[in-house]
Write an enzyme that holds these catalytic residues in place. Structure first.
Site, PDB file in Angstrom:
ATOM      1  N   HIS A   1       0.841  -1.202   0.000  1.00  0.00           N
ATOM      2  CA  HIS A   1       0.000   0.000   0.000  1.00  0.00           C
ATOM      3  C   HIS A   1       0.874   1.250   0.000  1.00  0.00           C
ATOM      4  CE1 HIS A   1      -3.291  -2.711   1.167  1.00  0.00           C
ATOM      5  NE2 HIS A   1      -4.107  -1.759   0.735  1.00  0.00           N
ATOM      6  N   LYS A  53      -0.551   4.804   4.637  1.00  0.00           N
ATOM      7  CA  LYS A  53      -1.408   3.841   5.361  1.00  0.00           C
ATOM      8  C   LYS A  53      -0.854   3.588   6.759  1.00  0.00           C
ATOM      9  CE  LYS A  53      -3.839  -0.550   4.885  1.00  0.00           C
ATOM     10  NZ  LYS A  53      -5.109   0.050   5.338  1.00  0.00           N
ATOM     11  N   THR A  56      -7.631  -6.014   4.496  1.00  0.00           N
ATOM     12  CA  THR A  56      -7.938  -6.983   3.430  1.00  0.00           C
ATOM     13  C   THR A  56      -7.065  -8.230   3.574  1.00  0.00           C
ATOM     14  OG1 THR A  56      -8.465  -5.160   1.991  1.00  0.00           O
ATOM     15  CG2 THR A  56      -8.042  -7.277   0.921  1.00  0.00           C
TER      16      THR A  56
HETATM   17  P1  NAP Z   1      -7.281   9.510   5.066  1.00  0.00           P
HETATM   18  O1  NAP Z   1      -6.927  10.177   3.774  1.00  0.00           O
HETATM   19  O2  NAP Z   1      -6.416   9.746   6.263  1.00  0.00           O
HETATM   20  O3  NAP Z   1      -8.803   9.891   5.388  1.00  0.00           O
HETATM   21  C1  NAP Z   1      -9.405   9.803   6.643  1.00  0.00           C
HETATM   22  C2  NAP Z   1     -10.126  11.122   6.848  1.00  0.00           C
HETATM   23  O4  NAP Z   1     -10.941  11.054   8.010  1.00  0.00           O
HETATM   24  C3  NAP Z   1      -9.132  12.271   7.037  1.00  0.00           C
HETATM   25  O5  NAP Z   1      -9.520  13.356   6.231  1.00  0.00           O
HETATM   26  C4  NAP Z   1      -9.285  12.569   8.521  1.00  0.00           C
HETATM   27  O6  NAP Z   1      -8.988  13.918   8.825  1.00  0.00           O
HETATM   28  C5  NAP Z   1     -10.763  12.274   8.709  1.00  0.00           C
HETATM   29  N1  NAP Z   1     -11.159  12.176  10.107  1.00  0.00           N
HETATM   30  C6  NAP Z   1     -10.414  11.856  11.200  1.00  0.00           C
HETATM   31  N2  NAP Z   1     -11.170  11.911  12.306  1.00  0.00           N
HETATM   32  C7  NAP Z   1     -12.420  12.289  11.926  1.00  0.00           C
HETATM   33  C8  NAP Z   1     -13.639  12.531  12.635  1.00  0.00           C
HETATM   34  N3  NAP Z   1     -13.707  12.406  13.964  1.00  0.00           N
HETATM   35  N4  NAP Z   1     -14.740  12.895  11.910  1.00  0.00           N
HETATM   36  C9  NAP Z   1     -14.658  13.017  10.569  1.00  0.00           C
HETATM   37  N5  NAP Z   1     -13.518  12.821   9.847  1.00  0.00           N
HETATM   38  C10 NAP Z   1     -12.419  12.453  10.529  1.00  0.00           C
HETATM   39  O7  NAP Z   1      -7.338   7.936   4.855  1.00  0.00           O
HETATM   40  P2  NAP Z   1      -7.933   7.106   3.626  1.00  0.00           P
HETATM   41  O8  NAP Z   1      -6.808   6.602   2.784  1.00  0.00           O
HETATM   42  O9  NAP Z   1      -9.052   7.865   2.976  1.00  0.00           O
HETATM   43  O10 NAP Z   1      -8.506   5.832   4.396  1.00  0.00           O
HETATM   44  C11 NAP Z   1      -9.503   5.962   5.417  1.00  0.00           C
HETATM   45  C12 NAP Z   1      -9.837   4.585   5.980  1.00  0.00           C
HETATM   46  O11 NAP Z   1     -10.463   3.802   4.973  1.00  0.00           O
HETATM   47  C13 NAP Z   1      -8.600   3.778   6.424  1.00  0.00           C
HETATM   48  O12 NAP Z   1      -8.944   3.006   7.565  1.00  0.00           O
HETATM   49  C14 NAP Z   1      -8.332   2.868   5.235  1.00  0.00           C
HETATM   50  O13 NAP Z   1      -7.613   1.697   5.577  1.00  0.00           O
HETATM   51  C15 NAP Z   1      -9.758   2.569   4.842  1.00  0.00           C
HETATM   52  N6  NAP Z   1      -9.937   2.082   3.458  1.00  0.00           N
HETATM   53  C16 NAP Z   1     -10.879   1.116   3.297  1.00  0.00           C
HETATM   54  C17 NAP Z   1     -11.166   0.658   2.022  1.00  0.00           C
HETATM   55  C18 NAP Z   1     -12.272  -0.349   1.843  1.00  0.00           C
HETATM   56  O14 NAP Z   1     -12.561  -0.747   0.703  1.00  0.00           O
HETATM   57  N7  NAP Z   1     -12.948  -0.758   2.926  1.00  0.00           N
HETATM   58  C19 NAP Z   1     -10.480   1.168   0.918  1.00  0.00           C
HETATM   59  C20 NAP Z   1      -9.533   2.164   1.119  1.00  0.00           C
HETATM   60  C21 NAP Z   1      -9.268   2.641   2.407  1.00  0.00           C
HETATM   61  P3  NAP Z   1      -7.461  14.369   9.153  1.00  0.00           P
HETATM   62  O15 NAP Z   1      -6.606  13.866   8.038  1.00  0.00           O
HETATM   63  O16 NAP Z   1      -7.557  15.843   9.194  1.00  0.00           O
HETATM   64  O17 NAP Z   1      -7.126  13.739  10.473  1.00  0.00           O
END
Ligand code: NAP
Length: 273
Positions: free
Chosen positions: A158, A162, A169
């Protein structure tokens, strides 16, 4: 429920959040009706459509989901484990459905997800891509056919941002394989290797993690015997694949009252034996 399903996107400024806003907006029958970010975010008050790069949607990003309760039918949450737990409590109280994509939940947080499903319908899946969920089925078959005669290793890669490892997964792949073989993943998992490890034990399932560059997400499972090796690989090249899966899950769960589901349910793969 109104004809159009109203969707809230948590973490709308994140990598997945921006993609989700775009995907929901592109989907007939769904509309982005609310968006949140964490309280310190510089994006509060900014239009979620502008943040996603698709132009204004008339939805300002708010600092907490409790400010928009009643303004959505389904929450899509790809944030952090703590934020997801907070949002889940609010959704449970408000009887709103939720689609959870956040990975890295602890066992007690996963338990809380199952408990919330007593009152609300939710989809929780560490990977929402259709291809990965097909791979779960293929892995089950491969494990049944080859399992006790091969060494099984799961290699995942990844992007450098991350924060959890191995990926949700990869862990799910390990669970699927362990279940198919009657093994307990907690007993047989080996995470990385270093130093004098001794020879490999056949029953173990190994995990190797790579974090590099902007890699969206890659998983390869080796079923390695003497003389031949089967590899099952999935490569995601765009976050839109996860977002489209989450949108499909949101549409599917919108009509349900309660219960915990995964993408196998959403895609109808659980009905195929
Ligand atoms: P990311 O870019 O860090 O996005 C997470 C977002 O959530 C950031 O903007 C963060 O803000 C925000 N956040 C933190 N605390 C919050 C709160 N209390 N209320 C609302 N928003 C809040 O990460 P990402 O790459 O998008 O991934 C996010 C999650 O999804 C991870 O756990 C990842 O492993 C997962 N994921 C899952 C899949 C799937 O298919 N299930 C696919 C891809 C990713 P700040 O950055 O300002 O802290």
């Amino acid at each position: 429920m109104a004809d159009e399903i109203r969707v809230a996107v948590a973490g709308a400024g994140g990598r997945m959040g921006r993609t989700l806003v775009n995907a929901v907006h592109q989907t007939d029958g769904l509309a982005v009706s609310a968006a949140t970010e964490q309280t310190e975010s510089g994006l509060l008050g900014v239009d979620a459509g502008d943040v996603a790069g698709i132009g204004p949607l008339g939805v300002a990003i708010r600092s907490d989901l409790d400010e928009v309760l009643g303004e959505f039918d389904v929450l899509i949450d790809f944030t952090t484990p703590d934020a997801t737990m907070h949002n889940l409590r609010l959704c449970r109280d408000a009887r709103a459905r939720t689609v959870i994509g956040t990975t890295g939940l602890s066992p007690s947080q996963r338990e809380a997800v199952s408990e919330a499903a007593i009152d609300i319908a939710l989809v929780y899946a560490p990977n929402m891509s259709v291809g990965v969920n097909l791979c779960f089925k293929l892995l089950e078959t491969a494990a049944r056919v080859m399992g006790d005669d091969v060494d099984i290793e799961i290699v995942e890669a990844h992007h450098r941002h991350k924060v959890d490892a191995p990926s949700g997964t990869a862990l799910r792949m390990g669970e699927v394989i362990a279940d198919a073989l009657g093994r307990d993943l907690n007993q047989v998992a080996v995470y990385g290797r270093q130093g004098h490890t001794g020879p490999r034990e056949r029953q173990t399932i190994g995990f190797e993690t790579i974090r590099a560059g902007d890699t969206v997400g890659e998983h390869t499972v080796w079923f390695a015997a003497d003389g031949e090796r089967v590899e099952i690989t999935h490569r995601a090249s765009s976050r839109m694949t996860f977002a489209r899966g989450a949108v499909r899950a949101a549409k599917w769960v919108a009509g349900l009252e309660r219960g915990q589901f995964d993408m196998q349910d959403v895609l109808g793969l659980n009905d195929q034996g």
